[in-house]
Scaffold this motif. Sequence first.
Motif: not given
Length: 183
Positions: A25, A28-29, A31-33, A35-36, A39, A72, A76
């Motif tokens: 968890d 995943r959290e 990696s989402d941060a 990636r965002a 981007e 994170t 990054r």
Amino acid sequence: EQFLDDMRAYAQPLPTQRRRERLIDLVREASDAARAYFEATGYDPAAIELRFSVPESLSVEVARHQVLSVFTNLLRNAFEAFRPIRDEVGPFWISVSATLDIDRVHILIEDNGVGFGEDDLRQIREFIPGHKTMKHDGTGFGLPTARRYIEGHGGSLDIDSQIQAGTKVRIVLPIESTGEPPE
């Protein structure tokens, strides 16, 4: 402003309260941060495959905010490793894996990005806050803060890299809190 925020985060006292968190968890959290963020800086993260090999049942006793911040930041950095080679043909990938021994979890975050050489690696391994070797928008506090947070959990953080081969960050964390206040 970011420099001051990073300096404050580095200087913060390490929390002694921990709770059990599922490692996947957190990964995943984070990696989402990451990636965002990548981007939002104008780059398309779709060309970079994220690979996770973290057992669903694996959990660690951590201060959530700090370990999430570590993951994170490291992810990054991994995304940033593809900026200089974004126009080349991949495949590009970032991998997060975890294995368990008797009382520790070994986490490996690696990428096949641009990597860096021995001189930069030597400086990075000094973990001096505010010291930068790569040419990007960072403040130089990310890796020193990550190492401080992991060591505050009774763990260790090591980094290895080669030009044109990528970077590997190894984190070792105890499964259970040591019960000792961090130094």
